[in-house]
Every structure is written in C-alpha cells, then in structure tokens.
Design an enzyme around this catalytic site. Structure first.
Site, mmCIF file in Angstrom:
data_model
loop_
_atom_site.group_PDB
_atom_site.id
_atom_site.type_symbol
_atom_site.label_atom_id
_atom_site.label_comp_id
_atom_site.label_asym_id
_atom_site.label_seq_id
_atom_site.Cartn_x
_atom_site.Cartn_y
_atom_site.Cartn_z
ATOM 1 N N ASN A 172 -8.829 1.953 -0.142
ATOM 2 C CA ASN A 172 -7.810 1.783 0.893
ATOM 3 C C ASN A 172 -6.697 2.800 0.672
ATOM 4 O OD1 ASN A 172 -5.687 0.498 -0.838
ATOM 5 N ND2 ASN A 172 -7.336 -0.989 -1.112
ATOM 6 N N ARG A 173 -5.705 2.815 1.535
ATOM 7 C CA ARG A 173 -4.715 3.898 1.531
ATOM 8 C C ARG A 173 -3.508 3.640 0.636
ATOM 9 N NH1 ARG A 173 -3.352 3.783 7.260
ATOM 10 N NH2 ARG A 173 -1.619 5.082 6.617
#
Ligand code: CTP
Length: 396
Positions: A206-207
């Site tokens: 994920n970011r």
C-alpha cells in the site's frame, strides 16, 4: 515546531573542517523555529566566515570578548541550550579546565543551560588519553556528548572522529529541550506498509510512507521514552534514537510486536497493515504465459486483535488509526470499541492534505472516555506531538 519554537539556542563553532556542516545545522534550527545565536572561535573563522552565520540567523555572530562588554554573560543567560559543533580537542581541553580566554569558552562557563558537545577531530587525537580524560571530566560535569562517529575523515583516513550529522544533532537537541515526561516508559510504535508476497518478486502493498509512525516514535523518544519502532518498508529513514525492528509481512510485524509488548506501557499502531494476503504465495515466479490470473486472497492477522490479551493484561495504553472513506467518525467509534482501544485517530481518505504520501495530516481523535477532538490540517510532526500529549495524560 516543538520543542524549538520560542527557544533560544546558542551555537558555538570551533576550528575544525566540520564547521561547514554547522552552517546547515543552524539552518535546520532556524527552520524548526528556534532563535539562534552563534559564537565562533578565531580558528573557526578560518573555516567559515561569520557572515555565513549572520546571514543564516539574522543576528550578529560573536567572535571576541572585547566586541561588546558582558556579551558572554548575556549570551549564556539567554540560551535554553548550547551546542558546540564542531568541538575540537583543543576546545574540549579548554572547557575541561574551565578557561575563559575567548568569547566561546567564557560564554559556556557563564551558561547554566544544558550543553551538547559534538566533537570532531582526527581519530588519534580523539583516542589520546589526554582527550579522553577531558571528555570524562566534561561528562562528569554534566555536559552531554554526541559522537564523534566512525567514518571517512578530512585527511583521507577512516576512523572515529567525524562530527555527527546535523539531523542527529537536531534530534538530540530536541530531546535536551523537551521535558522528559516519558522517562521510564516504553512505547512501541508500528509504522509503514506491510507487504504480502504473491511470488518471490511481487507483493501486495500500500502507499503508506511510514511518516506518521516515525513522527510518533520521534516525539515519544524526545520526551524520554524508550521507543521500539516496528517498521514495514518505509520510504524514509527511521528517526534517530529509537530502536528499530524492520519487518516486511503482517505476520512478521505481529511476531515483532509480541516480543516488544511484554514490558511496554504504550502501543501506537500507525502501520497500514495488509488486510488481505494471497492464500498460497508461489515459491517460483508466476510466468506471463499463464494468461489471465485470479489470485485468491484470505484475511491476514488482525494485529490489534491478536495483541488484545497482552494489551488488556498489562494495561497498555493503545492508539489505533482508522482510515475511512465514509461515515468516518461513526466507523472510528466502532473501531475504538471493537478493538478495545483507548484512542483512535480518524483519517478521512480523499483530502489531498491528509493521509498517505503527504507531509500533513488531518485527524479527529476519539477516546474511550467519550472525547472528540478535531485537529486542523497540520504537519505530521505536529499531529504526533498533539496525539502524544493526550496519550501521555492516560499513561499513569
Ligand atoms: N490494523 C491491525 N491489523 C490489521 C489491519 C489494521 O492491527 N490487519 C490496525 C491499524 O494499524 C490501525 C487500525 O487497525 O491502527 C485500523 O486500521 P484500518 O485499516 O482503518 O481498519 P481495519 O481494522 O483494517 O478495518 P477496515 O479495513 O474494515 O476499515
């Protein structure tokens, strides 16, 4: 920025090549909103001119005892912290015997604030018994010492003698300026993303950059806590001073947490843990030739749930984050209850100034006692300080 805002920092520069790095340190102190005054020895002036420091601080830099009478007394009185960077062997010797024959040494003799010495010299000069004797005397007198570090020295040798980097000096300066309200407490922080492997080269991630968790860890460390940062692959280096356990998967994060929580007082769960993991990660690379690919995902471990027993048994004050796309407060409150948290910091996805990959955040803090506090958009460091203020009040 806390703890430098409205604080007075005196920077004493003595004559070593590392003095060029002190210009950058002064700039960082100014960015952190400290008022900075600089005093140079005459040998320091041979390395970096006083105009550089005057330009960076917007204030006159002192060099001589005879420029303005009683300057040494005033400078010492005004300072909340004094940093000597670089501190040469000669200057350490001078301080160790309490000499006052330059503006720099006289000011430090007259100062009653904490003093941080950042030595830099050739490694043989550092190891010399005379220097070591002086260092011990200064430590016993209560002066703080940071470095020197091992690394490449100006004369092309490798050894113990490099001045610590400005970012590290800034971190220790912050700890010396901050009230040690978490002294004796152990705080465990999780940060960053986790990765769920698909095959040896691919993963689901994920970011998350790790910024929010790192800011929490730095804030707790500055307040004197013993901090363990369990970090997924963050895109920034971890803050100075904290113990770091690097992990990749949610399972590894859980194992690291289980070990770290045994004697902890607080848990701050800022990591963005993968909720779903491939049911059967392949041991060899999936080839393109397979055409279409459907991945079966199963739920990974819920770390807050898995650590619930130890958290309850030890009374660990716990902060969770809630990343929500709709009904943020309502969902945040149900997470607080379902996961048995003391605090939940709710982020609403979609605000460009908040959440992943931006240096700012906008959170609303809910607690188990019913309080709701909405913070404005703030730098993540400031959000961390505000969250820690609230958590600290519940640690006793
Ligand atoms: N968290 C956790 N274990 C997971 C996922 C999340 O411990 N497998 C923690 C996060 O670190 C965060 C809190 O739980 O502190 C809430 O995370 P969030 O992703 O908002 O919620 P989820 O529990 O995953 O629920 P949902 O995705 O359904 O909103």
């Amino acid at each position: 920025m806390r703890p430098f805002e409205q604080r007075h920092v005196l920077v004493v520069v003595t004559g070593g090549i590392a003095a060029y790095k002190t210009a950058y340190l002064v700039r960082r102190l100014r960015e952190a909103e400290a008022t900075v005054e600089v005093v140079l020895t005459s040998s320091a002036e041979r390395f970096v001119g006083k105009a550089t420091f005057e330009g960076l601080t917007g204030r006159p830099a002192g060099t001589s005892l005879w420029e303005r009478p009683l300057d040494h007394i005033e400078l010492g009185r005004r300072a909340d912290l004094a940093i000597v960077a670089p501190a040469t062997a000669d200057f350490l010797a001078c301080l160790a015997v309490g000499r006052a024959d330059s503006l720099a040494s006289a000011t430090l003799l007259a100062a009653d604030c904490p003093v941080l010495l950042c030595p830099a010299m050739n490694d043989r000069m550092w190891k010399h018994p005379a220097t070591q004797r002086n260092v011990n005397t200064l430590r016993e007198s209560g002066l703080e010492m940071l470095g020197p570090e091992r690394g490449e020295l100006a004369e092309g040798e490798v050894g113990m003698g490099r001045m610590s980097e400005p970012a590290e000096i800034l971190a220790v300066a912050g700890r010396l300026l901050e009230e040690q309200t978490l002294d004796g407490y152990k705080i465990v922080v999780t940060a960053g993303p986790t990765r769920a492997p698909i095959d040896p080269v691919r993963y689901i991630g994920n970011r998350s950059s790790g910024h929010m968790g790192q800011a929490l860890a730095a804030s707790a460390w500055r307040r004197g806590a013993d901090v363990v940062l369990v970090s997924g692959p963050a895109s920034r280096p971890p803050p100075f001073g904290v113990g770091v356990i690097e992990v990749e998967t949610s399972r590894e994060m859980l194992e690291a947490l289980s070990g770290a929580l045994d004697d902890a007082h607080g848990l701050l769960m800022a990591a963005a843990v993968s909720d779903f993991v491939p049911a059967a990660p392949r041991s060899s690379k999936i080839k393109r030739g397979v055409g279409a690919l459907a991945l079966e995902l199963v739920a990974g471990p819920d770390l807050l749930e898995e650590t619930r027993a130890v958290r309850e048994r030890r009374g660990i004050v716990t902060l969770g984050f809630a990343l929500e796309t709709e009904k943020a407060l309502e969902n945040g409150r149900s997470k607080l209850e379902a996961k048995n948290l003391d605090f939940v910091a709710v982020n609403e996805v979609g605000d460009p100034l908040s959440g992943f990959d931006v240096p700012t955040n906008k959170v609303t803090l809910l607690d188990r006692w019913g309080a709701v506090e909405e913070f404005p958009v703030l730098p993540k460091e400031e959000v961390a300080d505000r969250l820690l203020d609230r958590i600290e009040s519940r640690l006793d």
